[in-house]
Write a protein that holds these residues in place. Structure first.
Motif, PDB file in Angstrom:
ATOM      1  N   PRO A  26       0.810  -1.200   0.000  1.00 13.05           N
ATOM      2  CA  PRO A  26       0.000   0.000   0.000  1.00 13.05           C
ATOM      3  C   PRO A  26       0.854   1.264   0.000  1.00 13.05           C
ATOM      4  O   PRO A  26       1.890   1.314   0.627  1.00 13.05           O
ATOM      5  N   SER A  28       0.328   5.701   0.037  1.00  9.12           N
ATOM      6  CA  SER A  28      -0.757   6.636   0.226  1.00  9.12           C
ATOM      7  C   SER A  28      -0.560   7.973  -0.441  1.00  9.12           C
ATOM      8  O   SER A  28       0.460   8.620  -0.298  1.00  9.12           O
ATOM      9  N   ASP A 118      -6.758   0.102   0.278  1.00  9.99           N
ATOM     10  CA  ASP A 118      -6.473   1.003   1.398  1.00  9.99           C
ATOM     11  C   ASP A 118      -7.621   1.985   1.503  1.00  9.99           C
ATOM     12  O   ASP A 118      -7.978   2.601   0.503  1.00  9.99           O
ATOM     13  N   THR A 136      -6.478  -1.424   5.985  1.00 11.22           N
ATOM     14  CA  THR A 136      -5.913  -2.038   4.789  1.00 11.22           C
ATOM     15  C   THR A 136      -6.305  -3.503   4.767  1.00 11.22           C
ATOM     16  O   THR A 136      -6.350  -4.142   5.812  1.00 11.22           O
ATOM     17  N   GLU A 147      -3.420  -0.163   9.249  1.00 12.65           N
ATOM     18  CA  GLU A 147      -2.038   0.084   8.873  1.00 12.65           C
ATOM     19  C   GLU A 147      -1.501   1.288   9.667  1.00 12.65           C
ATOM     20  O   GLU A 147      -0.371   1.271  10.137  1.00 12.65           O
TER      21      GLU A 147
END
Lengths: 442, 260
Positions: A26, A28, A118, A136, A147
């Motif tokens: 993941p 962001s 996510d 997540t 997460e």
């Protein structure tokens, strides 16, 4: 590589067209902010999800622009602080010198992997108190975990930016974020590497790149050109000691940016960082099994080093080079009685991100070279270069569309890792990966 | 396959150095400025610089349409183009209470480049020169006596017609005002402790001595003495404790800030 081999790779590539949902690590970028402030993701991200100066300052300020439009009351009524990030992708990975019943083999596997997403929730609760929560998972195994989850108190003392406090589970202030990096098929070796005894155990699972639970103190000047971050945390994956903190650990980072109004270098950064993660090595037991929280005899994994970043060309479309060096040490007792001495190593990486100066900044090209060199093998008899590693990654990302609500990009990447002596029969092992994906966030 | 990709590295390395473009000291590069604009400004101000970016529709206070060369916050007299330093001042401070953020986290080169670029949207910058900035004498200092005099100045010049007797933006004319682009506009609420652009007392002074071009907010430069103008600044500052607080923060910023 043979003609037949390339054909096979070509076929794998063709599979990319049949896109279903897979999830790689993941990363962001948070379009909820783009919606809230009517900015495109390029405002905060050099090449998303890597932050630029504006993004770093925004984050340091507790996700605030501080012009009277930050908190939930002054924000647009339609704003809801949630974004979804998914990266459906095809990945093929090939690993050499694997033990099988039929002898030593090269094994390869590929496919469009299992879906997962996510949920990025972040925003300002009230002026100077902000939050981030990232569930997540949601893959076919049905698992979801948090997460990240933290609250951030900005300007704790007298409107000063030099004291801000974060509490919860968060990413350490790393020389290069391992949650907002461009590479998908490999990780920063320096962050996760541990010296090892061939076939043996290591109690320390400390990974600098992994989010930790604790408290962080952050300070910065107005434009985030001088910053520090200090965290105290309980090392992840530890069984826990009888101390107040289950595995008291520390991380610190100090950095300074320099800007130049003329010449080919537009910005330069220098930083130092260090970590000391403690793990208990002795436990009370029950039926032979260690009792969680009863650990004692803390032993440390230490990591420290420095970094230098250089931005060539205009900051808005730079060639950004990031050189990080680190030294690591895992104490002897972490190897559970199998080691002759502490294990030490040197490592680092050189990362390059190039945003070509084309209209609308659709492209980014990136590459990284990681190196690990062992210094003292914990087992004296082990080959001096056991598990020395070299790794390179090369990739490209093309953002099809940017807007103030979402972004969608095509991502292609190759990487290769070579590790000394860790394959079957003490042979070297090589891992090659290729990946194509559609990265989108809304 | 993997080897061959490795061999591409030198090719990329060659391409990379095509990226740098030097900027002459003082003026920005229009070419790089376009990229700065696309990265940061386009979503609001629009690809054509007409203030109609994808986000504009939902905003009560619309992003500036650059095509007329009309800028509100200047140190130059009414009717004049702004100086580059005026535009930079706006970028450093942002416009409080509107969607226009502060761009002080950018490097100065990027700011200069984007200023050069946004000027290309109006033909006026090619043919006209900005006039000399107005002279702002030093602030004689906040005092109760000055505030009392300022209250009278506020009455004398009939500011309350638009801003209301208490400065809350609720005067008799407040609801019928339009700006030059045809959008409804409200007189700023002076009790908020901020003006839109800047937190120094000179930022308030210049508002009524240059006027806000494109809006009904007029200039009083022809009829108002600078002593009256400073009294008026102090009167406005007396409307909220926020002004003093923000002014101190701005002063601290100037001392430590790398860029202002």
């Amino acid at each position: 590589m043979t003609g037949k081999g390339s054909l096979r790779v070509m076929l794998q590539v063709a599979l990319f067209a049949v896109v279903t949902f897979v999830f790689v690590s993941p990363a962001s970028a948070i379009p909820a902010f783009a919606r809230k402030y009517s900015l495109r993701c390029t405002a905060c991200h050099e090449a998303w999800p890597v932050l630029n100066d504006f993004g770093r300052n925004f984050r340091d300020n507790g996700y605030q622009l501080r012009l009277g439009k930050d908190d939930t009351v002054t924000a647009e009524p339609g704003y809801w602080p949630v974004a979804v990030h998914v990266l459906p992708s095809y990945t093929y990975t090939k690993v050499t010198n694997q033990p099988t019943d039929q002898g030593t083999k090269t094994l390869g596997s590929g496919g469009v992997g299992d879906a997962s997403i996510d949920l990025l929730m972040a925003g300002v609760l009230t002026p100077n108190i902000s939050f981030l929560v990232v569930p997540t998972g949601f893959a076919s195994d049905g698992n979801v975990h948090l997460e990240s989850y933290w609250a951030y108190f900005s300007r704790v003392i007298k409107n000063s930016d030099w004291l801000n406090i974060r509490i919860g589970q968060f990413e350490m202030d790393l020389p290069a974020s391992s949650h907002r990096n461009l590479e998908m098929t490999d990780s920063y070796l320096l962050y996760s590497y541990h010296p090892s005894v061939p076939g043996g155990a290591n109690i320390s699972a400390y990974d600098m790149g992994e989010n930790q639970r604790g408290i962080e103190i952050v300070g910065h000047d107005r434009d985030s050109l001088t910053r520090y971050a200090i965290s105290v945390f309980s090392a992840h994956d530890s069984l826990g000691s009888s101390n107040g903190l289950s595995s008291p650990s520390f991380y610190g980072h100090l950095q300074k940016y320099f800007r130049f109004n003329e010449g080919p270098v537009s910005q330069f950064e220098l930083g130092v960082w260090g970590a000391l993660a403690n793990y208990p090595t002795q436990f009370l037991t029950s039926g032979g099994t260690p009792i969680p929280g009863s650990g004692s005899h803390l032993q440390s994994s230490t990591r420290y080093g420095m970094e230098a970043n250089l931005w060539l060309g205009p900051l808005v479309a730079p060639l950004h080079l990031d050189l990080v060096y680190g030294h690591g040490k895992d104490k002897q007792d972490l190897f559970a009685g199998t080691a002759d001495r502490a294990g030490t190593f040197n490592g680092g990486f050189l990362e390059a991100i190039w945003v070509p100066p084309t209209d609308l900044l659709h492209w980014s090209v990136f590459g990284r070279y990681d190196v690990i060199r062992n210094q003292n093998q914990p087992l004296i008899a082990a080959p001096a270069n056991f598990n020395d590693q070299n790794q390179w990654t090369l990739g490209m990302k093309y953002t099809i569309a940017y807007s103030i609500r979402d972004e969608v990009a095509l991502h292609a990447e190759v990487s290769s890792n070579k590790a000394k002596g860790v394959g079957d029969g003490g042979l070297d092992q090589r891992t090659d990966s290729i990946m194509f994906g559609v990265d989108f966030v809304y | 396959m993997f080897y061959r990709v490795g061999q591409l590295i030198p090719v990329f390395a060659g391409l990379l150095f095509a990226a740098g473009s030097a900027t002459a000291a003082g003026t920005g590069s229009v070419k790089t400025g376009k990229l700065v604009y696309e990265r940061y400004c386009l979503s609001c101000h629009g690809a054509e610089g007409n203030g109609q970016g994808e986000a504009a529709e939902y905003m009560a206070v619309k992003p500036r349409d650059y095509r007329q060369g009309t800028y509100k916050w200047r140190t130059t007299p009414s009717g004049s183009l702004p100086l580059d330093s005026d535009l930079e001042h706006t970028l450093l401070n942002g416009l409080h209470g509107t969607y226009m953020p502060t761009w002080r986290a950018l490097d100065q080169r990027s700011r200069r480049d984007v200023i050069s670029y946004i000027k290309t949207f109006s033909p006026r910058f090619a043919t006209e020169k900005p006039q000399d900035p107005i002279v702002i004498p030093p602030d004689p200092g906040y005092s109760d006596a000055s505030v009392a005099r300022g209250t009278a100045v506020y009455k004398k010049y009939n500011c309350s017609q638009c801003h209301g007797p208490g400065g809350q933006g609720d005067g008799p004319s407040a609801h019928e005002l339009k700006d030059d682009w045809g959008n409804a506009i409200v007189p700023y609420d002076l009790t908020k402790g901020h003006v839109k652009c800047g937190d120094q007392s000179t930022d308030i002074y210049r508002v009524f001595m240059t006027g806000l071009a494109g809006t009904p907010m007029p200039t009083f430069a022809d009829s108002m003495s600078s002593a009256d103008a400073w009294d008026l600044v102090h009167f406005i500052q007396s409307l909220s404790p926020g002004y003093a607080k923000n002014m101190m923060a701005a002063a601290a910023d100037r001392k430590t800030g790398a860029t202002q």
